[in-house]
Design an enzyme around this catalytic site. Sequence first.
Site, PDB file in Angstrom:
ATOM      1  CG  ASN A  23      -2.102  -1.005   0.948  1.00  0.00           C
ATOM      2  OD1 ASN A  23      -2.243  -1.544  -0.150  1.00  0.00           O
ATOM      3  ND2 ASN A  23      -2.885  -1.264   1.984  1.00  0.00           N
ATOM      4  NE  ARG A 125     -12.302  -0.065  -0.348  1.00  0.00           N
ATOM      5  CZ  ARG A 125     -11.198  -0.779  -0.575  1.00  0.00           C
ATOM      6  NH1 ARG A 125     -11.277  -2.034  -0.927  1.00  0.00           N
ATOM      7  NH2 ARG A 125     -10.016  -0.214  -0.465  1.00  0.00           N
ATOM      8  NE  ARG A 400      -6.053  -7.654  -5.285  1.00  0.00           N
ATOM      9  CZ  ARG A 400      -7.000  -6.786  -5.080  1.00  0.00           C
ATOM     10  NH1 ARG A 400      -8.213  -7.191  -4.813  1.00  0.00           N
ATOM     11  NH2 ARG A 400      -6.761  -5.498  -5.136  1.00  0.00           N
TER      12      ARG A 400
HETATM   13  N1  EPU Z   1     -14.548   6.602   1.490  1.00  0.00           N
HETATM   14  C1  EPU Z   1     -15.570   7.363   1.011  1.00  0.00           C
HETATM   15  N2  EPU Z   1     -15.338   8.141  -0.111  1.00  0.00           N
HETATM   16  C2  EPU Z   1     -14.128   8.166  -0.723  1.00  0.00           C
HETATM   17  C3  EPU Z   1     -13.078   7.386  -0.207  1.00  0.00           C
HETATM   18  C4  EPU Z   1     -13.318   6.612   0.914  1.00  0.00           C
HETATM   19  O1  EPU Z   1     -16.671   7.364   1.537  1.00  0.00           O
HETATM   20  O2  EPU Z   1     -13.984   8.904  -1.709  1.00  0.00           O
HETATM   21  C5  EPU Z   1     -14.787   5.764   2.685  1.00  0.00           C
HETATM   22  C6  EPU Z   1     -14.641   4.277   2.396  1.00  0.00           C
HETATM   23  O3  EPU Z   1     -15.836   3.758   1.873  1.00  0.00           O
HETATM   24  C7  EPU Z   1     -14.287   3.720   3.753  1.00  0.00           C
HETATM   25  C8  EPU Z   1     -13.462   4.847   4.374  1.00  0.00           C
HETATM   26  O4  EPU Z   1     -13.770   6.022   3.633  1.00  0.00           O
HETATM   27  O5  EPU Z   1     -15.443   3.526   4.521  1.00  0.00           O
HETATM   28  C9  EPU Z   1     -11.970   4.629   4.355  1.00  0.00           C
HETATM   29  O6  EPU Z   1     -11.555   4.252   3.066  1.00  0.00           O
HETATM   30  P1  EPU Z   1     -10.139   4.637   2.469  1.00  0.00           P
HETATM   31  O7  EPU Z   1     -10.340   5.556   1.321  1.00  0.00           O
HETATM   32  O8  EPU Z   1      -9.231   5.082   3.556  1.00  0.00           O
HETATM   33  O9  EPU Z   1      -9.641   3.246   1.909  1.00  0.00           O
HETATM   34  P2  EPU Z   1      -8.735   3.085   0.649  1.00  0.00           P
HETATM   35  O10 EPU Z   1      -7.830   4.240   0.548  1.00  0.00           O
HETATM   36  O11 EPU Z   1      -9.551   2.693  -0.508  1.00  0.00           O
HETATM   37  C10 EPU Z   1      -6.682   1.942   1.820  1.00  0.00           C
HETATM   38  C11 EPU Z   1      -5.958   0.636   1.684  1.00  0.00           C
HETATM   39  C12 EPU Z   1      -6.847  -0.478   2.195  1.00  0.00           C
HETATM   40  C13 EPU Z   1      -7.182  -0.195   3.652  1.00  0.00           C
HETATM   41  C14 EPU Z   1      -7.839   1.182   3.785  1.00  0.00           C
HETATM   42  C15 EPU Z   1      -8.105   1.598   5.206  1.00  0.00           C
HETATM   43  C16 EPU Z   1      -4.545   1.023  -0.224  1.00  0.00           C
HETATM   44  C17 EPU Z   1      -4.225   0.712  -1.647  1.00  0.00           C
HETATM   45  N3  EPU Z   1      -5.624   0.425   0.283  1.00  0.00           N
HETATM   46  O12 EPU Z   1      -7.869   1.808   1.025  1.00  0.00           O
HETATM   47  O13 EPU Z   1      -6.068  -1.667   2.120  1.00  0.00           O
HETATM   48  O14 EPU Z   1      -8.074  -1.171   4.136  1.00  0.00           O
HETATM   49  O15 EPU Z   1      -6.999   2.186   3.178  1.00  0.00           O
HETATM   50  O16 EPU Z   1      -6.944   1.597   5.951  1.00  0.00           O
HETATM   51  O17 EPU Z   1      -3.829   1.762   0.420  1.00  0.00           O
HETATM   52  C18 EPU Z   1      -5.721  -3.988   1.899  1.00  0.00           C
HETATM   53  O18 EPU Z   1      -4.511  -3.751   1.744  1.00  0.00           O
HETATM   54  O19 EPU Z   1      -6.169  -5.141   2.099  1.00  0.00           O
HETATM   55  C19 EPU Z   1      -6.671  -2.885   1.840  1.00  0.00           C
HETATM   56  C20 EPU Z   1      -7.957  -3.063   1.599  1.00  0.00           C
END
Ligand code: EPU
Length: 434
Positions: A23, A125, A400
């Site tokens: 990540n 998401r 992955r």
């Molecule tokens: N969210 C929104 N709108 C947005 C973006 C996010 O509502 O535009 C919400 C999501 O639905 C969720 C919350 O905000 O409820 C947090 O989501 P976040 O955007 O932080 O997640 P992400 O950036 O898509 C990254 C990691 C995930 C990890 C999460 C939380 C990467 C590539 N992915 O995802 O990693 O679970 O942060 O820490 O960095 C994994 O590696 O298995 C994985 C899923």
Amino acid sequence: MDKFVIRGGNPLLGTIRISGAKNAALPAMAAALLTDEQVILENIPQVRDIETERRLLASMGAEVELGYGRAQHRTTIRCAHLVAPEAAYELVKTMRASTLVLGPLVARCGMARVSLPGGCAIGARPIDLHIKGLEQLGAKISQEHGYVVARADRLRGGHVVFDKITVTGTEDLLMAATLADGETLMENCAREPEVGDLASLLIKMGANIEGAGTSTIRVKGVQRLHGARHRIIPDRIEAGTFIVAAAMTGGDVNVTGCDPEHLAALLNKLQEVGVKVRHNGESVRVMGDGEFKPSDMSTEEYPGFPTDMQAQYMALATQAEGASVITENIFENRFMHAQELVRMGANIKIEGRRATVRGKTQLSAAAVLASDLRASASLVLAALVAQGETIVDRVYHIDRGYEHIEEKLRGVGAEIKRIGEMFPKRLSTPAVLV
Ligand code: EPU
């Protein structure tokens, strides 16, 4: 489709070396889009998501070289001529982090066309916060045929307040702001170490950033960024997964090449449930005796307990004497592993975002199905303590994000082997997002 066959019962003993953080590597590769010069990234893990991102960047005209031999963890990226600032559905649907190219592309090319991610295995998401943030920087956004199209001759600095903390949203905006005209103030940012790592790379590329790693980040835009060389931080979730494996099996494992500071919430929790943990600069030694006290846990943004360790903690909670309540605050619908653990004999009740796990249960081997990356990891952990031979199906999920997991586990005494289907069907790319 590959499967793991795991015979439980062996305590893990020895040393496991941790790979680079998936990540952190994914946004770092996207950051290479911001310059026409070469970006050299070290400690890139060999996992499937990295290959997906390589394909994504290559589809835009980037030259991406994955190292081999002794340099197998080095990736060299050069985005001298971008031919198509676009992330197609075929790639975005298999890896949601593809949306990380949105900010860099619009900043560098003045235009980006990125597919909406669509359905997702761990709850809705959306990417509304990425879009809203880019609009604050002056991008004009439209939605056409399932794609987000962002346009801006040059982004301008702005004030972005995230309604909700988002990791990739913070990273996307941070990258976009580096080339914007003027200063950007970002508030309620994610504080995850991966955001800090991205900022370090961007600073090496010539960006002017203050406050990364805190909830307020200030970026003074520059005209252009240049090439850089950067080493990706260790994967705290991979480390955490092996630490829990060692504890659950009553083993004694030295997890090396990690950053214990990034693991503080997990290590505190493990100490609370009775696991002996010692750490120094870059290693954690875990000594388990298979006896655990129950303890409630809620996932939170960093520095809280990571949602990416929730499934693994649930596997451990099945081995604690008593009830542990696990609350998932980050994602809805991230308990898919629970029903598979129940098939192995666990006593778990789910009510909305809360799971109550009652232990201690002697888990028994079963054929189980991995549903997302971290869910798969929890099934592997459960299998390591189950009686008999567990078959974990759909291990492409685990591939992955975990580099050679079965080899690393075998190295500390686990009985785990990978088997492929004897007559594999032609499969399309799995459409499940993590
Ligand atoms: N969210 C929104 N709108 C947005 C973006 C996010 O509502 O535009 C919400 C999501 O639905 C969720 C919350 O905000 O409820 C947090 O989501 P976040 O955007 O932080 O997640 P992400 O950036 O898509 C990254 C990691 C995930 C990890 C999460 C939380 C990467 C590539 N992915 O995802 O990693 O679970 O942060 O820490 O960095 C994994 O590696 O298995 C994985 C899923």
